[in-house]
Design an enzyme around this catalytic site. Structure first.
Site, short mmCIF file in Angstrom:
data_model
loop_
_atom_site.label_atom_id
_atom_site.label_comp_id
_atom_site.label_asym_id
_atom_site.label_seq_id
_atom_site.Cartn_x
_atom_site.Cartn_y
_atom_site.Cartn_z
N LYS A 126 36.72 31.88 48.46
CA LYS A 126 36.38 32.51 46.43
C LYS A 126 38.21 32.85 46.15
O LYS A 126 38.85 32.26 46.86
CB LYS A 126 35.85 34.76 46.82
CG LYS A 126 34.92 35.13 46.26
CD LYS A 126 34.14 34.14 45.56
CE LYS A 126 33.02 35.46 44.78
NZ LYS A 126 31.57 34.96 44.91
N1 GLU Z 1 29.78 33.18 42.78
C1 GLU Z 1 28.59 32.76 43.50
C2 GLU Z 1 28.33 33.65 44.61
O1 GLU Z 1 28.50 34.70 44.06
C3 GLU Z 1 28.35 31.88 43.37
C4 GLU Z 1 28.76 30.54 43.85
C5 GLU Z 1 28.83 29.26 44.37
O2 GLU Z 1 28.19 28.62 43.82
O3 GLU Z 1 29.79 28.43 44.85
O4 GLU Z 1 27.45 33.40 44.96
#
Ligand code: GLU
Length: 436
Positions: A126
Site C-alpha cells: 500500500k
Molecule cells: N485499493 C483497493 C483495495 O484496497 C484496490 C487495490 C488494488 O487493486 O490493487 O483493495
C-alpha cells in the site's frame, strides 16, 4: 494482554473532521491484533507471528511540490510492501490528510490477506501521501503524484509492486503513475499499475469492481442467512468510488438505498435514494451536505439508522465499541478497509449480526486489478461480460471457502477469512523456505 488493553495502549491522534467517526485507534495495532487472534486459532508460534506482523519492506519519502502560488510544499509519502511471499506486492495509493506510516502498514497487511483469501498470485502493499487533495488543484496533484512515483521508482514495477487506486486517487492518477514510470524506463509499461483509463490498458469493469464484488458478497451472505431479498434496506457510509457504485448496482437490482454520506455528513431517506441524483449533486458540490434528496444525518447517526444491511464504504475505525451496540443492521458488508474495530466485532457477534469482512467483502477491486494486470502483460483484452463472470466465480469460491471454514471451526466470518488467508501465506512461506 487483552484486545482492549493492547488497542488502548496504542492510541494515535487523528484529526476528527476528515476521519468521520474515527475512534483514535492505530490501524496497524488493529491489524496486528486481528493477526494475533488468527495465530492463536491456528497455534502459530510468536516468532512466526512477528514475521507475519511486520512489513518486509517500507519506503518513507519526502515529496517536494511546487504549488500554484509559487511556494514549495513538502509532503510525507509511504510505500509499504507487507509481503511478497505469494507474488509481487499489490495495493492502492491513498491521498488523505490522515495518512500515517502506521496506517499504510496496516493497509498493506490487509492487502496480503485480501489477495490470499481470494487466491490471487500477489503479496500485499500500500502507498499513501499525507495531503488534502480536496484543497489542491489538479496540477498540484499531478506534480505531487509524478514526484512521488520518481521517489518510489526503485521498489515498484510490474513484477515487484503494482499500485492501484485507493481513497482519493483515480484512473487519471494511475495514468500519471504509468507515464512517469514508463518515461523512466524508456518504453510504455502498462503492467506497472492497475485501475488505469481504458485507453492506457485499463480493464473494462475495473471502476465498479470493488462494489460489484461487495454486492455479490452481500447476496451470498443473504443466501446463507436465509434472508429474503424483497424490500431490503441498505445504509451506505461514504460516496467515493465504492459507495457510489455499490449504491448504483444495488439500486439497479431493486434494493432500497436509505443513506449515503461524505466526510461532513450524509442524507437519509427511508423511502430510498437515487444514486444518480446524488452523484450529480456530488459532482457539482464535492459533498452531499445540503443535498435535498433526504434528511441531513451525521456519519455517526448513519451507522445506527434503521436498516437491514450496513455498508461502511469510507475509512477505518467507524464501527467501534461505542456505537456497535446501536447498529440495527443484521448484516454488515465492509466496502472500506478496516471500518470495524476488534472490540466492536465482539459486540456485533454477541448481538448476532453477521459481518462480511473487508478482506473478503471488498476484494472485487483487486480481483479485477489482477485481471487488468494479466490483460496488460498479454496486451490482449477481455469483454466486460467476461470480466464480470470471472469476478463472480472468484467471489463465490472465496465466499464459500470462508463460509465452510467458519462453520467447521464455529468462528465468525472475519476470523474464518483470516484463517483461510494466513494459512495460504504460511504454506507458501514454508514451500519457499527462509533464504538466506
Ligand atoms: N485499493 C483497493 C483495495 O484496497 C484496490 C487495490 C488494488 O487493486 O490493487 O483493495
Amino acid at each position: 494482554m487483552s484486545v482492549m488493553k493492547t488497542l488502548k495502549k496504542n492510541k494515535v491522534v487523528r484529526s476528527t473532521s476528515s476521519s468521520l467517526n474515527g475512534q483514535n485507534l492505530n490501524p496497524y495495532e488493529v491489524a496486528r491484533t486481528q493477526l494475533k487472534q488468527t495465530c492463536d486459532i491456528l497455534g502459530i508460534n510468536d516468532g512466526t507471528y512477528e514475521m507475519l506482523a511486520k512489513p518486509r519492506r517500507s519506503l518513507v519519502v519526502s515529496v517536494p511540490v511546487k504549488m500554484d502560488d509559487g511556494s514549495l510544499k513538502v509532503f510525507d509519502g509511504y510505500r509499504v510492501q507487507h509481503s511478497t511471499t505469494r507474488g509481487p506486492a499489490k495495493g492502492g495509493i491513498r491521498y488523505h490528510p490522515d495518512v500515517t506510516f502506521d496506517e499504510v502498514k496496516a493497509l498493506a497487511m490487509w492487502m496480503t490477506w485480501k489477495c490470499a483469501v481470494v487466491g490471487l498470485p500477489y503479496g500485499g502493499g500500500k502507498g499513501g501521501i499525507r495531503c488534502d487533495p480536496k484543497k489542491m488543484s489538479r496540477g498540484e496533484v499531478e506534480r505531487m503524484t509524478r514526484r512521488f512515483v520518481s521517489e518510489i521508482l526503485p521498489v515498484i514495477g510490474p513484477y515487484r509492486d503494482i499500485p492501484a487506486p485507493d481513497v482519493n486517487t483515480d484512473a487519471q492518477v494511475m495514468a500519471w503513475i504509468m507515464d512517469t514510470y514508463s518515461t523512466n524506463q524508456g518504453y510504455p509499461v502498462h503492467g506497472v499499475v492497475t485501475g488505469k483509463p481504458l485507453q492506457l490498458g485499463g480493464s473494462l469493469g475495473r471502476e465498479a469492481a470493488t462494489s460489484r464484488g461487495l454486492f455479490f458478497n452481500m447476496l451470498f451472505a443473504l443466501q446463507v442467512l436465509g434472508k429474503p431479498l424483497a424490500g431490503l434496506r441498505i445504509a451506505i457510509q461514504g460516496f467515493g468510488n465504492v459507495g457510489y457504485w455499490f449504491a448504483r448496482i444495488a439500486k439497479d437490482a431493486d434494493f432500497k438505498i436509505v443513506t449515503a454520506s461524505t466526510s461532513g455528513g450524509g442524507i437519509y431517506n427511508p423511502k430510498g435514494l437515487d444514486p444518480e441524483k446524488l452523484q450529480t449533486y456530488y459532482k457539482k458540490n464535492r459533498t452531499l451536505e445540503g443535498c435535498k434528496e433526504g434528511d441531513r444525518i451525521s456519519n455517526q447517526e448513519l451507522l445506527e439508522v434503521d436498516c437491514d444491511v450496513l455498508a461502511p464504504c469510507a475509512l477505518e475505525n467507524q464501527i467501534t465499541a461505542s456505537n456497535a451496540g446501536k447498529v440495527k443492521a443484521f448484516l454488515v458488508v465492509e466496502g472500506a478497509n478496516g471500518p470495524t474495530t476488534p472490540d466492536a466485532d465482539v459486540i456485533l457477534d454477541k448481538k448476532g449480526a453477521t459481518v462480511i469482512p473487508d478482506i473478503l467483502a471488498n476484494s472485487g477491486g483487486v480481483t479485477v486489478s489482477y485481471f487488468e494486470w494479466v490483460q496488460s502483460l498479454q496486451e490482449y483484452f477481455w469483454s466486460e461480460r467476461e470480466v464480470n463472470i470471472k469476478l463472480r466465480d472468484i467471489m463465490e469460491n472465496a465466499f464459500n471457502a470462508v463460509h465452510q471454514t467458519s462453520q467447521k471451526r464455529k468462528i465468525n466470518f472475519r476470523k474464518s477469512a483470516y484463517v483461510v488467508a494466513v494459512s495460504k501465506v504460511l504454506e507458501a512461506h514454508k514451500l519457499r523456505g527462509l533464504n538466506p
